[in-house]
Write a protein that holds these residues in place. Structure first.
Motif, PDB file in Angstrom:
ATOM      1  N   HIS A 236      -1.953  -5.184   4.049  1.00 54.22           N
ATOM      2  CA  HIS A 236      -2.368  -4.364   2.905  1.00 54.22           C
ATOM      3  C   HIS A 236      -2.927  -3.011   3.338  1.00 54.22           C
ATOM      4  CE1 HIS A 236      -1.316  -7.240  -0.113  1.00 54.22           C
ATOM      5  NE2 HIS A 236      -1.928  -8.193   0.580  1.00 54.22           N
TER       6      HIS A 236
ATOM      7  N   GLY B 119      -5.711  -5.236  -2.473  1.00 51.94           N
ATOM      8  CA  GLY B 119      -5.277  -6.179  -1.448  1.00 51.94           C
ATOM      9  C   GLY B 119      -6.098  -6.078  -0.180  1.00 51.94           C
TER      10      GLY B 119
ATOM     11  N   GLU C 105       3.178  -7.559  -6.372  1.00 57.97           N
ATOM     12  CA  GLU C 105       2.685  -6.652  -5.341  1.00 57.97           C
ATOM     13  C   GLU C 105       3.590  -5.446  -5.104  1.00 57.97           C
ATOM     14  OE1 GLU C 105       1.162  -8.245  -1.661  1.00 57.97           O
ATOM     15  OE2 GLU C 105       0.960 -10.215  -2.586  1.00 57.97           O
TER      16      GLU C 105
ATOM     17  N   VAL D 241       5.419 -12.081  -4.867  1.00 60.22           N
ATOM     18  CA  VAL D 241       5.189 -10.894  -4.031  1.00 60.22           C
ATOM     19  C   VAL D 241       5.990  -9.716  -4.585  1.00 60.22           C
ATOM     20  CG1 VAL D 241       5.559  -9.887  -1.735  1.00 60.22           C
ATOM     21  CG2 VAL D 241       4.644 -12.211  -1.957  1.00 60.22           C
TER      22      VAL D 241
ATOM     23  N   LYS E   6      -3.127  -1.141  -6.098  1.00 61.79           N
ATOM     24  CA  LYS E   6      -2.841  -2.548  -5.770  1.00 61.79           C
ATOM     25  C   LYS E   6      -3.049  -2.803  -4.281  1.00 61.79           C
ATOM     26  CE  LYS E   6       1.281  -2.828  -7.788  1.00 61.79           C
ATOM     27  NZ  LYS E   6       2.529  -3.431  -8.289  1.00 61.79           N
TER      28      LYS E   6
END
Length: 137
Positions: free
Chosen positions: A71, A55, A40, A36, A51
């Motif tokens: 997200h 997501g 992310e 993560v 990104k």
């Protein structure tokens, strides 16, 4: 459960340790946070907003309300508009739709790959022609 070191890192980045992290088994907890953190939440070749929009689309296609919520909020923090968020969701639904059609129709994969190569070649030639026309003006 994450290690003390990882817990401190998470609290520093997020202000708290999310409850879902407590559900990770010991062998995977620190590693899962690393995924993560590094993919992310850290700087990568994709922009943070992009990104987050990916997501949102994936989470919506998977029908995960938790991930969709996270997200979506992440995308807003990273500057995405409501229109961009909905476009990401619509794009994901379109891909899921046509994936269902392709699989249900049992389209031959090798033929699909060959067909796609022809389409890509055509689009590139059109883009080259459009670029050449613009240069001639």
């Amino acid at each position: 459960m994450v290690s003390t070191e990882t817990r401190t890192e998470i609290e520093g980045m997020l202000g708290r340790v999310p409850s879902w992290i407590e559900g990770l088994s010991d062998p995977a907890a620190d590693h899962s946070w690393g995924i993560v953190r590094d993919l992310e939440l850290s700087e990568t070749s994709l922009q943070p907003r992009d990104k987050a929009l990916i997501g949102v689309g994936v989470a919506a296609a998977l029908q995960c309300q938790y991930c969709t919520h996270f997200h979506t909020e992440q995308a807003k923090v990273d500057g995405a508009s409501d229109e961009q968020i909905m476009e990401a969701v619509n794009l994901a639904s379109t891909i899921r739709y046509f994936s269902t059609v392709l699989h249900g129709a049992q389209v031959d994969y090798n033929e699909f790959v060959d067909e796609t190569a022809g389409i890509v070649e055509h689009v590139k030639s059109q883009q080259g022609a459009a670029g050449g026309a613009a240069a001639d003006d």
